[in-house]
Design a protein around this motif. Sequence first.
Motif, PDB file in Angstrom:
ATOM      1  N   HIS A  86       0.640  -1.089   0.040  1.00  0.00           N
ATOM      2  CA  HIS A  86       0.161  -0.080  -0.065  1.00  0.00           C
ATOM      3  C   HIS A  86       0.939   1.104   0.015  1.00  0.00           C
ATOM      4  O   HIS A  86       1.884   1.190   0.742  1.00  0.00           O
ATOM      5  N   VAL A  87       0.232   2.196  -0.691  1.00  0.00           N
ATOM      6  CA  VAL A  87       1.172   3.458  -1.090  1.00  0.00           C
ATOM      7  C   VAL A  87       0.118   4.636  -0.366  1.00  0.00           C
ATOM      8  O   VAL A  87      -0.946   4.970  -1.253  1.00  0.00           O
ATOM      9  N   ASP A  88       0.373   5.271   0.472  1.00  0.00           N
ATOM     10  CA  ASP A  88      -0.445   6.520   1.050  1.00  0.00           C
ATOM     11  C   ASP A  88      -2.021   5.921   0.935  1.00  0.00           C
ATOM     12  O   ASP A  88      -2.848   6.679   0.637  1.00  0.00           O
ATOM     13  N   GLY A  89      -1.959   4.614   1.495  1.00  0.00           N
ATOM     14  CA  GLY A  89      -3.443   4.079   1.817  1.00  0.00           C
ATOM     15  C   GLY A  89      -3.916   3.393   0.660  1.00  0.00           C
ATOM     16  O   GLY A  89      -5.261   3.143   1.031  1.00  0.00           O
ATOM     17  N   LYS A  90      -3.574   3.487  -0.568  1.00  0.00           N
ATOM     18  CA  LYS A  90      -4.197   2.928  -1.747  1.00  0.00           C
ATOM     19  C   LYS A  90      -3.107   1.548  -1.975  1.00  0.00           C
ATOM     20  O   LYS A  90      -2.212   1.464  -2.058  1.00  0.00           O
ATOM     21  N   LEU A  91      -4.181   0.618  -2.378  1.00  0.00           N
ATOM     22  CA  LEU A  91      -3.403  -0.640  -2.794  1.00  0.00           C
ATOM     23  C   LEU A  91      -2.555  -0.365  -4.094  1.00  0.00           C
ATOM     24  O   LEU A  91      -3.348  -0.227  -5.024  1.00  0.00           O
ATOM     25  N   ALA A  92      -1.251  -0.656  -4.111  1.00  0.00           N
ATOM     26  CA  ALA A  92      -0.602  -0.568  -5.442  1.00  0.00           C
ATOM     27  C   ALA A  92      -0.325  -1.805  -6.001  1.00  0.00           C
ATOM     28  O   ALA A  92      -0.013  -2.023  -6.939  1.00  0.00           O
ATOM     29  N   GLY A  93      -0.518  -3.074  -5.122  1.00  0.00           N
ATOM     30  CA  GLY A  93       0.096  -4.254  -5.782  1.00  0.00           C
ATOM     31  C   GLY A  93      -0.068  -5.256  -4.784  1.00  0.00           C
ATOM     32  O   GLY A  93      -0.340  -5.181  -3.653  1.00  0.00           O
ATOM     33  N   PHE A  94      -0.007  -6.555  -5.300  1.00  0.00           N
ATOM     34  CA  PHE A  94      -0.283  -7.762  -4.355  1.00  0.00           C
ATOM     35  C   PHE A  94       0.722  -8.958  -4.916  1.00  0.00           C
ATOM     36  O   PHE A  94       1.027  -8.837  -6.262  1.00  0.00           O
TER      37      PHE A  94
ATOM     38  N   ASP B 161      -0.020  -2.451  -9.744  1.00  0.00           N
ATOM     39  CA  ASP B 161      -1.148  -1.239 -10.454  1.00  0.00           C
ATOM     40  C   ASP B 161      -0.311  -0.399 -11.593  1.00  0.00           C
ATOM     41  O   ASP B 161       0.999   0.064 -11.007  1.00  0.00           O
ATOM     42  N   ASP B 162      -0.686  -0.255 -12.773  1.00  0.00           N
ATOM     43  CA  ASP B 162      -0.009   0.683 -13.655  1.00  0.00           C
ATOM     44  C   ASP B 162       0.244   2.030 -13.078  1.00  0.00           C
ATOM     45  O   ASP B 162       1.344   2.700 -13.414  1.00  0.00           O
ATOM     46  N   ALA B 163      -0.655   2.403 -12.028  1.00  0.00           N
ATOM     47  CA  ALA B 163      -0.575   3.756 -11.668  1.00  0.00           C
ATOM     48  C   ALA B 163       0.965   4.049 -10.656  1.00  0.00           C
ATOM     49  O   ALA B 163       1.334   5.007 -10.522  1.00  0.00           O
ATOM     50  N   PHE B 164       1.302   2.951 -10.337  1.00  0.00           N
ATOM     51  CA  PHE B 164       2.491   2.796  -9.382  1.00  0.00           C
ATOM     52  C   PHE B 164       3.759   2.062 -10.064  1.00  0.00           C
ATOM     53  O   PHE B 164       4.873   1.763  -9.239  1.00  0.00           O
ATOM     54  N   ALA B 165       3.784   1.692 -11.412  1.00  0.00           N
ATOM     55  CA  ALA B 165       4.712   1.288 -11.938  1.00  0.00           C
ATOM     56  C   ALA B 165       6.016   1.977 -11.999  1.00  0.00           C
ATOM     57  O   ALA B 165       5.900   3.508 -11.959  1.00  0.00           O
TER      58      ALA B 165
END
Length: 102
Positions: free
Chosen positions: A18-26, A44-48
Motif C-alpha cells: 500500500h502507498v498512501d493508503g492505496k493498494l498498489a499491488g499484491f 497497478d500501472d499507476a504505481f509502475a
Amino acid sequence: MTEPQVLDAAESSRFEIHVDGKLAGFAVYRLGHGRISFIHTEIDDAFAGQGLGGKLVRAALDAARTRGLAVIPLCPFVRGWIQKHEDYLDLVPEAERSHIGL
C-alpha cells in the motif's frame, strides 16, 4: 508520499503493498505443508516504475523466512527477483530449483 507498507492479507492469500493508503499491488500465494508457493504478482500501472514489486517480494520472502517456510516461486516475477538476489535462493528447496529454472 509515505513509505510503502506491506502486509499479509491472509484472508485473501496474498501479500499487499500500500502507498498512501492505496493498494498498489499484491503477490498471491498458496500455503501448505511448510511451504508457500507464490503464484502471481501484480503492481497497478499507476504505481509502475517505483520499485514496489521488489519491495513487495522482499517483504514477502522475509516473512516466509521468519515463519520457516520453504518458498516455491511459480510466479515469474518472484522467480526472477530471487535469481537477482541470491541471498534468498536458500528459501527454495534444492530439489525444486531445477524444476523452476533456478
